[in-house]
Write an enzyme that holds these catalytic residues in place. Structure first.
Site, PDB file in Angstrom:
ATOM      1  N   ILE A   1      17.068  47.227  11.474  1.00  9.32           N
ATOM      2  CA  ILE A   1      17.743  46.268  12.043  1.00  9.32           C
ATOM      3  C   ILE A   1      17.717  45.125  11.258  1.00  9.32           C
ATOM      4  O   ILE A   1      16.405  44.778  10.584  1.00  9.32           O
ATOM      5  CB  ILE A   1      17.119  46.187  13.522  1.00  9.32           C
ATOM      6  CG1 ILE A   1      17.884  44.932  14.468  1.00  9.32           C
ATOM      7  CG2 ILE A   1      15.739  45.733  13.519  1.00  9.32           C
ATOM      8  CD1 ILE A   1      17.326  44.938  15.831  1.00  9.32           C
ATOM      9  N   SER A   2      18.966  44.482  10.929  1.00  8.59           N
ATOM     10  CA  SER A   2      18.809  43.381   9.778  1.00  8.59           C
ATOM     11  C   SER A   2      17.864  41.973  10.302  1.00  8.59           C
ATOM     12  O   SER A   2      17.722  41.978  11.675  1.00  8.59           O
ATOM     13  CB  SER A   2      20.489  42.606   9.851  1.00  8.59           C
ATOM     14  OG  SER A   2      21.003  43.861   9.418  1.00  8.59           O
ATOM     15  N   ALA A   3      17.756  41.353   9.540  1.00  5.29           N
ATOM     16  CA  ALA A   3      16.672  40.217   9.940  1.00  5.29           C
ATOM     17  C   ALA A   3      17.797  39.198  10.812  1.00  5.29           C
ATOM     18  O   ALA A   3      18.932  39.001  10.606  1.00  5.29           O
ATOM     19  CB  ALA A   3      16.373  39.390   8.608  1.00  5.29           C
TER      20      ALA A   3
ATOM     21  N   ARG B   1      16.254  40.784  21.494  1.00  2.00           N
ATOM     22  CA  ARG B   1      15.933  41.575  20.152  1.00  2.00           C
ATOM     23  C   ARG B   1      14.991  42.651  20.438  1.00  2.00           C
ATOM     24  O   ARG B   1      14.930  43.700  19.954  1.00  2.00           O
ATOM     25  CB  ARG B   1      15.728  40.822  18.777  1.00  2.00           C
ATOM     26  CG  ARG B   1      15.674  41.701  17.825  1.00  2.00           C
ATOM     27  CD  ARG B   1      15.586  40.470  16.488  1.00  2.00           C
ATOM     28  NE  ARG B   1      15.866  41.287  15.234  1.00  2.00           N
ATOM     29  CZ  ARG B   1      14.820  41.289  14.137  1.00  2.00           C
ATOM     30  NH1 ARG B   1      13.530  40.990  14.204  1.00  2.00           N
ATOM     31  NH2 ARG B   1      15.265  42.012  13.040  1.00  2.00           N
TER      32      ARG B   1
END
Ligand code: SAH
Length: 215
Positions: A59-61, A33
């Site tokens: 950016i999503s969790a 990530r």
């Protein structure tokens, strides 16, 4: 160093029950990530939180990405369409889950984000992911039908073209609702019939386009 942090994050996602699928957990343990974030954020790349990626987007969790991957039930060989490439992180995870012989198409409306993601995905070896700069609310008709379609941005309704481009027996996932909070809607297609259920409340950036929010 980062690998240990990533392992620990994945262990927590499993312990807290966000993700149970071993395949999804293995993919999350593999995809770096931190490589999808600006250098200044590498230190916090493995916190379970959404993070800014520029142009007002996020950016999503990880727990949200993991839950979406699990609910989509991705299998080797599938053809998948993502709306909202952002950093490319989610698309890379999808690629891991549809290998071998799968294919991922991901559409981004903001050119600078799309081009960055494209370069990054290539550098990291994701040749099976194709980034297209366009309004994803129109889907991507040239490669339809898709076994799975999902949006990482929230619209006022499920865009019609996405339903049309879903393969028979396929699954579609779109956050639908207002600009502040939405329902994560999962649709399955059987011929011309669509069954729909909500997975829960979510918060996504707006899906902006012809079949989404206007501007
Ligand atoms: N999946 C991404 C996070 C996406 S954030 C990741 O892993 O990083 C949502 C993205 O959807 C943003 O980059 C936003 O620009 C994009 N987006 C919003 N509306 C869109 C549309 N109509 N077509 C394509 N992309 C869109």
């Amino acid at each position: 160093m980062r690998e240990a942090e990533r392992k620990e994050l994945v262990r927590r996602l499993k312990t807290y029950g966000y993700v149970t699928s071993d395949r999804v957990l293995a993919a999350m343990e593999k995809v770096p990530r931190h490589e999808f974030l600006p250098d200044s954020m590498a230190e916090i790349a493995y916190e379970d939180t959404p993070l800014p990626i520029g142009q007002g987007q996020t950016i999503s969790a990880p727990h949200m990405v993991g839950m979406m991957l699990e609910a989509l039930d991705l299998r080797p060989g599938m053809k998948v369409l993502e709306i909202g490439t952002g950093s490319g992180y989610h698309a890379a995870l999808v690629a891991e889950l549809v290998r071998p012989n799968g294919r991922v198409y991901t559409v981004e409306r903001i050119e600078s984000l799309g081009l960055q993601a494209k370069g990054r995905l290539k550098r990291l070896g994701y040749d099976d992911v194709e980034v297209v700069i366009a309004d994803g609310t129109n889907g991507l008709p040239e490669h339809a039908p898709y076994d799975r379609i999902f949006a990482a941005a929230a619209g006022p309704q499920v865009p019609g073209p996405l339903k049309e481009q879903l393969a028979d027996g396929g699954t579609l996932m779109v956050p639908v609702g207002g600009r502040m909070v939405q329902d994560l809607v999962l649709m399955t297609r059987n011929g011309d019939r669509f069954t729909e259920r909500s997975i829960g409340s979510v918060v996504f950036v707006p899906l902006i386009g012809e079949h989404g929010y206007r501007g």
